[in-house]
Design an enzyme around this catalytic site. Structure first.
Site, PDB file in Angstrom:
ATOM      1  N   CYS A  86       1.434  -4.397  -4.154  1.00 15.60           N
ATOM      2  CA  CYS A  86       1.698  -5.222  -2.971  1.00 15.60           C
ATOM      3  C   CYS A  86       2.436  -6.501  -3.378  1.00 15.60           C
ATOM      4  O   CYS A  86       3.618  -6.451  -3.706  1.00 15.60           O
ATOM      5  CB  CYS A  86       0.407  -5.493  -2.206  1.00 15.60           C
ATOM      6  SG  CYS A  86       0.705  -6.093  -0.510  1.00 15.60           S
ATOM      7  N   HIS A 170      -1.715  -0.262  -1.134  1.00 16.16           N
ATOM      8  CA  HIS A 170      -2.917  -0.681  -1.868  1.00 16.16           C
ATOM      9  C   HIS A 170      -3.745   0.529  -2.301  1.00 16.16           C
ATOM     10  O   HIS A 170      -4.699   0.908  -1.621  1.00 16.16           O
ATOM     11  CB  HIS A 170      -3.784  -1.583  -0.988  1.00 16.16           C
ATOM     12  CG  HIS A 170      -3.307  -2.988  -0.886  1.00 16.16           C
ATOM     13  ND1 HIS A 170      -3.497  -3.917  -1.881  1.00 16.16           N
ATOM     14  CD2 HIS A 170      -2.644  -3.619   0.111  1.00 16.16           C
ATOM     15  CE1 HIS A 170      -2.984  -5.078  -1.513  1.00 16.16           C
ATOM     16  NE2 HIS A 170      -2.447  -4.931  -0.314  1.00 16.16           N
ATOM     17  N   GLU A 172      -5.887   0.634  -4.561  1.00 17.44           N
ATOM     18  CA  GLU A 172      -7.206   0.197  -5.047  1.00 17.44           C
ATOM     19  C   GLU A 172      -8.215  -0.031  -3.929  1.00 17.44           C
ATOM     20  O   GLU A 172      -9.421  -0.145  -4.191  1.00 17.44           O
ATOM     21  CB  GLU A 172      -7.059  -1.098  -5.874  1.00 17.44           C
ATOM     22  CG  GLU A 172      -6.952  -2.380  -5.071  1.00 17.44           C
ATOM     23  CD  GLU A 172      -5.583  -2.664  -4.484  1.00 17.44           C
ATOM     24  OE1 GLU A 172      -5.356  -3.789  -4.025  1.00 17.44           O
ATOM     25  OE2 GLU A 172      -4.716  -1.752  -4.478  1.00 17.44           O
TER      26      GLU A 172
END
Length: 246
Positions: A86, A170, A172
């Site tokens: 990001c 994202h 994660e």
């Protein structure tokens, strides 16, 4: 096999979710640095580096952002492999002389993204995949010589230049992180409720495929290590042959 040493430049303004998420997803020995207070590594003695997301913009004139850019620029010159997520994706593009701009819209929630199908970073991931997104800035011009890897209707979602990778989405995020983010964002009530309704176990499970980018990045770092060791050995062998011919 010894654990890789990875520097994590955490630009998330002390968001505990970020620390938890990257510690869970990166199977390596992590050294985390709070980039937002200007802290960067003192040296470059790492096998690779990761730059996280942030609520800041890479083009803001803030001292800590410049400190991160300076360290990252030198680390790239030294051949350190990088993965940016990001804001990290945007920062790496900026350092490599790409362009980052405000999109004028905000992409947030689970999105469909397409990758080109021939990148080491996306190995094992379907060419059309789901991932959580949250950004209003985007890489609008890739760095010179960079290869686009992924995109959707909003923006570029992945690139590679040499040993540097960036992803806009994202991988994660877990469900808690997604909910916490949506609840603190300045959204209309209707849009907030609509996005929250999408944060389901089913959508999270679909998005887990994108987490393979972390495993693939670490495998890439190991490959770089092996190449560098082989190169050093070859140079030493060549020097020995030259010395022996004197």
């Amino acid at each position: 096999m010894s654990h890789l040493r990875i520097a994590v430049l955490n630009a998330a303004h002390q968001d505990k979710n970020t620390t938890r998420n990257f510690r869970r997803e990166l199977d390596a020995s992590l050294s985390e640095f709070d980039a937002t207070d200007g802290t960067v590594p003192d040296d470059f003695d790492y096998d690779g580096a990761v730059v996280t997301g942030s609520r800041s913009s890479v083009y803001w004139d803030e001292e800590w952002i410049q400190s991160v850019k300076t360290w990252v620029d030198e680390a790239i010159d030294r051949g350190l492999p990088f993965l940016g997520v990001c804001w990290g994706h945007q920062l790496l593009a900026d350092v490599l002389e790409g362009t980052v701009d405000d999109m004028g819209v905000y992409e947030v929630g689970y999105s469909e993204i397409e990758h080109t199908g021939d990148s080491r970073l996306f190995e094992g991931i379907d060419e059309t995949f789901t991932a959580f997104t949250s950004h209003s800035d985007a890489v609008t011009s890739l760095p010179p010589g960079a290869e686009p890897l992924a995109e959707n209707e909003y923006s570029n979602h992945g690139f590679r230049k040499d040993r540097v990778f960036g992803v806009q989405f994202h991988p994660e995020y877990d469900s808690k992180t997604a909910r916490d983010l949506v609840l603190r964002k300045d959204l209309s009530e209707d849009r907030r409720e609509s996005i929250l309704a999408e944060i389901t176990p089913e959508n999270y499970q679909k998005s887990c495929e994108a987490k393979l980018v972390f495993e693939n990045f670490l495998e890439f770092v190991r490959e770089v290590q092996a190449e560098d060791v082989a190169s050093v050995a070859e140079s030493a062998d060549a020097a020995t042959r030259v010395s022996g011919s004197d």
